[in-house]
Write an enzyme that holds these catalytic residues in place. Sequence first.
Site, mmCIF file in Angstrom:
data_model
loop_
_atom_site.group_PDB
_atom_site.id
_atom_site.type_symbol
_atom_site.label_atom_id
_atom_site.label_comp_id
_atom_site.label_asym_id
_atom_site.label_seq_id
_atom_site.Cartn_x
_atom_site.Cartn_y
_atom_site.Cartn_z
ATOM 1 N N HIS A 40 0.769 -1.128 -0.102
ATOM 2 C CA HIS A 40 -0.014 -0.106 0.047
ATOM 3 C C HIS A 40 1.096 1.365 -0.039
ATOM 4 C CE1 HIS A 40 -3.056 3.051 1.239
ATOM 5 N NE2 HIS A 40 -2.151 3.197 2.305
ATOM 6 N N ASP A 43 6.615 22.020 -26.286
ATOM 7 C CA ASP A 43 6.607 20.573 -25.781
ATOM 8 C C ASP A 43 7.693 20.632 -24.673
ATOM 9 O OD1 ASP A 43 6.430 17.914 -25.372
ATOM 10 O OD2 ASP A 43 5.702 17.744 -27.344
ATOM 11 N N TRP A 89 6.958 0.297 3.961
ATOM 12 C CA TRP A 89 7.552 1.051 2.922
ATOM 13 C C TRP A 89 8.766 1.552 3.229
ATOM 14 C CZ3 TRP A 89 8.485 6.198 1.588
ATOM 15 C CH2 TRP A 89 8.238 7.209 2.693
ATOM 16 N N SER A 143 13.179 6.452 -13.532
ATOM 17 C CA SER A 143 12.233 7.215 -14.245
ATOM 18 C C SER A 143 12.095 8.504 -13.692
ATOM 19 C CB SER A 143 10.835 6.347 -14.032
ATOM 20 O OG SER A 143 9.705 7.112 -14.292
ATOM 21 N N SER A 144 12.216 8.496 -12.349
ATOM 22 C CA SER A 144 12.055 9.781 -11.695
ATOM 23 C C SER A 144 13.071 10.780 -12.136
ATOM 24 C CB SER A 144 12.193 9.616 -10.205
ATOM 25 O OG SER A 144 10.851 9.031 -9.696
ATOM 26 N N HIS A 197 13.119 12.166 3.815
ATOM 27 C CA HIS A 197 12.538 13.308 4.101
ATOM 28 C C HIS A 197 12.445 14.401 3.140
ATOM 29 C CE1 HIS A 197 10.489 16.116 6.582
ATOM 30 N NE2 HIS A 197 11.110 17.078 5.904
ATOM 31 N N GLU A 221 12.062 13.289 0.126
ATOM 32 C CA GLU A 221 10.838 12.777 -0.607
ATOM 33 C C GLU A 221 9.476 13.184 -0.330
ATOM 34 O OE1 GLU A 221 10.574 10.614 -3.127
ATOM 35 O OE2 GLU A 221 8.305 10.081 -2.843
ATOM 36 N N TYR A 224 8.803 16.172 0.723
ATOM 37 C CA TYR A 224 8.657 17.404 0.089
ATOM 38 C C TYR A 224 8.505 17.166 -1.220
ATOM 39 C CZ TYR A 224 8.415 19.396 4.444
ATOM 40 O OH TYR A 224 7.958 20.001 5.873
ATOM 41 N N SER A 275 -1.690 27.067 -4.983
ATOM 42 C CA SER A 275 -1.280 28.458 -5.393
ATOM 43 C C SER A 275 -1.786 28.980 -6.901
ATOM 44 C CB SER A 275 0.062 28.849 -5.180
ATOM 45 O OG SER A 275 0.903 28.213 -4.007
ATOM 46 N N HIS A 282 14.740 13.284 12.214
ATOM 47 C CA HIS A 282 13.586 13.369 12.952
ATOM 48 C C HIS A 282 12.727 11.975 12.959
ATOM 49 C CE1 HIS A 282 11.432 15.943 9.865
ATOM 50 N NE2 HIS A 282 11.227 14.475 9.458
ATOM 51 N N HIS A 283 12.963 11.255 11.896
ATOM 52 C CA HIS A 283 12.108 10.192 12.013
ATOM 53 C C HIS A 283 12.987 9.127 12.714
ATOM 54 C CE1 HIS A 283 9.719 11.419 8.395
ATOM 55 N NE2 HIS A 283 10.583 11.982 7.968
ATOM 56 N N THR A 293 6.704 26.890 6.135
ATOM 57 C CA THR A 293 5.136 26.157 5.700
ATOM 58 C C THR A 293 4.195 26.909 6.078
ATOM 59 O OG1 THR A 293 6.587 24.213 6.257
ATOM 60 C CG2 THR A 293 4.200 24.055 6.084
ATOM 61 N N LYS A 346 3.601 29.735 3.757
ATOM 62 C CA LYS A 346 2.673 29.284 2.728
ATOM 63 C C LYS A 346 1.053 29.374 3.091
ATOM 64 C CE LYS A 346 5.691 27.328 -0.390
ATOM 65 N NZ LYS A 346 5.522 27.495 -1.527
ATOM 66 N N ARG A 390 1.622 1.380 15.299
ATOM 67 C CA ARG A 390 1.314 1.230 13.736
ATOM 68 C C ARG A 390 1.689 -0.022 13.300
ATOM 69 N NH1 ARG A 390 5.668 5.144 10.576
ATOM 70 N NH2 ARG A 390 4.658 4.263 8.762
HETATM 71 C C1 HEM Z 1 5.340 21.581 9.291
HETATM 72 C C2 HEM Z 1 5.926 20.330 8.356
HETATM 73 C C3 HEM Z 1 6.300 18.989 9.157
HETATM 74 C C4 HEM Z 1 6.886 18.804 9.998
HETATM 75 C C5 HEM Z 1 7.572 19.545 11.135
HETATM 76 C C6 HEM Z 1 6.849 17.266 10.041
HETATM 77 C C7 HEM Z 1 7.648 16.430 10.885
HETATM 78 C C8 HEM Z 1 7.702 14.982 11.033
HETATM 79 C C9 HEM Z 1 8.194 14.093 11.973
HETATM 80 C C10 HEM Z 1 8.882 14.752 12.954
HETATM 81 C C11 HEM Z 1 7.889 12.992 11.653
HETATM 82 C C12 HEM Z 1 8.441 11.529 12.359
HETATM 83 C C13 HEM Z 1 7.469 11.201 13.197
HETATM 84 C C14 HEM Z 1 7.854 9.740 13.728
HETATM 85 O O1 HEM Z 1 8.101 8.794 13.084
HETATM 86 O O2 HEM Z 1 7.933 9.572 14.979
HETATM 87 C C15 HEM Z 1 7.075 12.927 10.432
HETATM 88 C C16 HEM Z 1 6.758 11.864 9.904
HETATM 89 C C17 HEM Z 1 6.282 11.750 8.520
HETATM 90 N N1 HEM Z 1 5.806 12.812 7.728
HETATM 91 FE FE1 HEM Z 1 5.918 14.785 8.395
HETATM 92 N N2 HEM Z 1 6.273 16.744 9.203
HETATM 93 C C18 HEM Z 1 5.822 17.780 8.337
HETATM 94 C C19 HEM Z 1 5.045 17.868 7.014
HETATM 95 C C20 HEM Z 1 5.056 16.732 6.296
HETATM 96 C C21 HEM Z 1 4.545 16.804 4.637
HETATM 97 C C22 HEM Z 1 4.252 18.159 4.229
HETATM 98 C C23 HEM Z 1 4.658 15.430 4.359
HETATM 99 C C24 HEM Z 1 4.407 14.754 3.170
HETATM 100 C C25 HEM Z 1 3.587 15.233 2.323
HETATM 101 C C26 HEM Z 1 5.049 14.454 5.671
HETATM 102 C C27 HEM Z 1 5.012 13.195 5.415
HETATM 103 C C28 HEM Z 1 5.496 12.574 6.663
HETATM 104 C C29 HEM Z 1 5.680 10.968 6.487
HETATM 105 C C30 HEM Z 1 5.182 10.231 5.090
HETATM 106 C C31 HEM Z 1 6.005 10.609 7.677
HETATM 107 C C32 HEM Z 1 6.205 9.050 8.179
HETATM 108 C C33 HEM Z 1 6.941 8.411 7.522
HETATM 109 C C34 HEM Z 1 7.088 6.972 8.034
HETATM 110 O O3 HEM Z 1 7.501 6.625 9.168
HETATM 111 O O4 HEM Z 1 6.529 6.005 7.580
HETATM 112 N N3 HEM Z 1 5.143 15.601 6.547
HETATM 113 N N4 HEM Z 1 7.004 14.173 10.118
HETATM 114 CU CU LIG Z 2 10.360 14.077 7.698
#
Ligand code: HEM
Ligand SMILES: [Cu+2]
Lengths: 385, 520
Positions: B70, B99, B135, B163-164, B247, B249, B251, B262, B296-297, B322, B325, B444
């Site tokens: 998924h 083009d 994933w 591809s990307s 990370h 990614e 963005y 926008s 931070h992950h 952010t 925006k 999770r």
């Molecule tokens: C203010 C902006 C953001 C902050 C400060 C932020 C912060 C964080 C932090 C600290 C985590 C880690 C949490 C953990 O695993 O304990 C996290 C996870 C995640 N964030 Fe954000 N985030 C922000 C915006 C976004 C945006 C814009 C996206 C994507 C479009 C995003 C996608 C994700 C994803 C996919 C994960 C989890 C990844 C995983 O463990 O599978 N975040 N975020």
């Molecule tokens: Cu992140």
Amino acid sequence: MCFKAKRLHRLALGPVLSLLGLTSRLAWSDDTKVNQINMPVSVTEVGASIYNLHMTIFWICVVIGVLVFGVMFYSIFAHRKSRGVTPSNFHESTTVEIAWTVVPFLILLVMAVPATTTLINVYDTTDADMDILITGYQWKWKYEYLDEAGENLTFFSNLSTSQEEIYNREAKGEHYLLEVDEPVVVPVNSKVRLLITANDVIHSWWVPELAVKRDAIPGFINETWFRAEREGIYRGQCAELCGRDHGFMPIVVNVVSQQKYTDWLSDKQAEAAEIKALMAQTFTLDDLVKRGKDVYARDCQLCHGANGEGGIGKAIAGSSIATGPVATHLDVGIYGVSGTSMQSFGKQLNDVDMAAVITYQRNAFGNNMGDMVQPLDVFNHKQGQ
Amino acid sequence: MGEHHHGPAKGLKRWIFATNHKDIGTMYLWFSFAMFLLGGAFAMIIRAELFQPGLQLVEPGFFNQMTTMHGLIMVFGAIMPSFVGLANWMIPMMIGAPDMALPRMNNLSFWILPPTFLLLASTLFMEGGAPAFGWTFYAPLSTTYAPPSVTFFIFAVHLLGLSSIMGSINIVATVWNLRAPGMTWMKMPLFVWTWFITAYLLIAVMPVLAGAVTMMLMDIHFGTSFFSAAGGGDPVLFQHVFWFFGHPEVYIIILPAFGVVSQIIPTFARKPLFGYDSMVYATASIAFLSFIVWAHHMYTVGMPIAGELFFMYATLLIAVPTGVKVFNWITTMWRGAMTFETPMLFCIGFVVLFTLGGFTGVMLSMAPSDFQYHDSYFVVAHFHYVMVAGAVFSMTGAVYYWLPKWCGRMYSEPMGKIHFWISFVGFNLAFFPQHFVGLAGMPRRIPDYASQFADFNMLSSVGAFIYGGSQILFLYNVISTIVAGKPVSDDKVWEGAEGLEWTVATPAPFHTFAVPPRVK
Ligand code: HEM
Ligand SMILES: [Cu+2]
Ligand SMILES: [Cu+2]
């Protein structure tokens, strides 16, 4: 039915209460854990400051959210074409733009202060009263109470919820999936240092009410600590995906009075001494089979079936290993079969239990080998190869 | 030369040998929608199993394959290709180019995708099953303990990266070289800007991902020990490498969505974007910061405290641009003359829900609190707010917004609005309760859970089914528009729309801007 109705009632009330800021207190009694919507307040000092940090940021976000969305919804309401407004054309304002960059920055700066002090506290593992070495296995935890004299107390802690409950053939108990056969026992108000590692893949030891989560990484030892200030039973789970049964390796920490802890410890040590004595003993076939039957039910049955018919693992009934040479059979039991779900039980089972279960397998399910394995044989087998 | 210059080739050849940016864009969009449905089907299986405590439908091993597939399919198959499709369609039309700069490479970068996802999906039928390590595929679960299909997974990731990267090079080359005279940098539409920056992010981090999977391949087949402590390696190294890609990614996923929003909000507010310059600078700063926050992950892996503090402060900083925006979108609405057609509804939904996801992001960035949130359902809620209500909502809005330009027919507005409201309600029902269970202690990626989480999980499943079901309505609306929608012929489909794409005929002819326009 009544139970259900009560739950639904809570479900409806929960969010309302939370908005009133009442839940954190309510969430406390064991009863209201159902549908709890917030982080537990924790029974440690560090946990309390984590909780406060969490709530502070939460409220700051709420305030910012109310302001920002307030402006937006007002605008959506007032500045719509259907009300006949004409759009203005203003854009760019350096003052506004500087303000909304600097103000959030300052808010974040303020938030970083308590976050930093709390973090420093979490990392201070000095002056611990006791040390426990925790090892994550697929899919159970091993606890080792480190002892200066080298007489470590070691045991495994397995999920004790039955397969019957998991597969919905029996009603689920109160602590469904959050119960173990051997909980960790620690004294109240003592600083417990945890040394955390893993045997196979990465796991993560998490007990929300103790506010501890730390990854268990094979080959590395992580350190953290807690000091529980209230007696009670605290439950948690593995938090890092670790394979098939990741959802089935809970953690139970039993925080008791110093006295109870000392009693428990001496009971455990006596038990260990007993096993040690048993190791030197020679058993009869009947004794081994009897003991082995329990071990089988606890550790083998899940994969090999209640009647040795197989399932996730191979059949024991009529198997060429269980009816073949003892040495091969011991190899499989002690070292597992790599690349399959047959894990190595050599560290998990003491030699008495290993001898018993091997003997049992050779003499049950129609495998009438008539031979037996003594604890000493297991010991020698482990030494010999 | 000759005939091919005037119109599309006939039949299948038109698609297989496509070099026209609109045809390739169309293929990307349909392909990503197909992947969205496939990944969605897996999500439905997950939510059906989680409808009640206990194991009812699937075994834990298969459940893990579902969560893994998924995530992979949604990120790499649905969201990313959909925005590449949009870039293909819109960037040339927005900058007045005939083009994309590299049309044949464009063809290749699309046609790599279908066989790659076929390969990835086929792992479900392999001995030992599909990848089941999430994933994020942390070693050693994804190396020593992985099913044999992991090798195919690695190959698939390599192809996706290829591809990307080709797609990004194409976008970068197009933006640098094919802007119409007068289309200076600071006149470029924001969608072009955000994609331009995203393309650089992709070029920077895709090779890192390729490096990570190559090290896995070596560990699995060639006896190295990059990620195995027993051989002198380090499993945490994997996470550093992965998140150095991972990370940025996230963005990569959200910046083009920012661009879309926008474009759409000013149209329906009938007012120019409040701070164009600051939007561009905010995008650039987010892109820069996204490279220095990856750990931070990984707050719980046991980094030294200095590392924790550095990544915490850097992550907090990201909230500033952010926020800029979000403030800009709202001041754009302020004192406009708003109407609420479907694209605008999806953008307002985006602003509200993405901001909620941003709030939880700020909470997550606090290392001590993250010890409680990490790997719980709270994180699941966070990233679905930013990725689904963020990226997917904006993409849905984009389709409604530009569909009339693409096919010369208007979609059904009532059906679009119903689609929005069902999506909005379903989405929140599905993901809001996940904050609660996460905080209360539900990890999770588990196929079964303790009884105290039962009610919220049931709500969440119901919400997920509603959100999933609403996509069928979307599909129906789009197809019925293409087949039998009310024809539109105005160049400028929307009263308040600005930009070069609204100066070409509706529907957009096969070739646009053969002669570059002059931008004032
Ligand atoms: C203010 C902006 C953001 C902050 C400060 C932020 C912060 C964080 C932090 C600290 C985590 C880690 C949490 C953990 O695993 O304990 C996290 C996870 C995640 N964030 Fe954000 N985030 C922000 C915006 C976004 C945006 C814009 C996206 C994507 C479009 C995003 C996608 C994700 C994803 C996919 C994960 C989890 C990844 C995983 O463990 O599978 N975040 N975020
Ligand atoms: Cu992140
Ligand atoms: Cu686990």
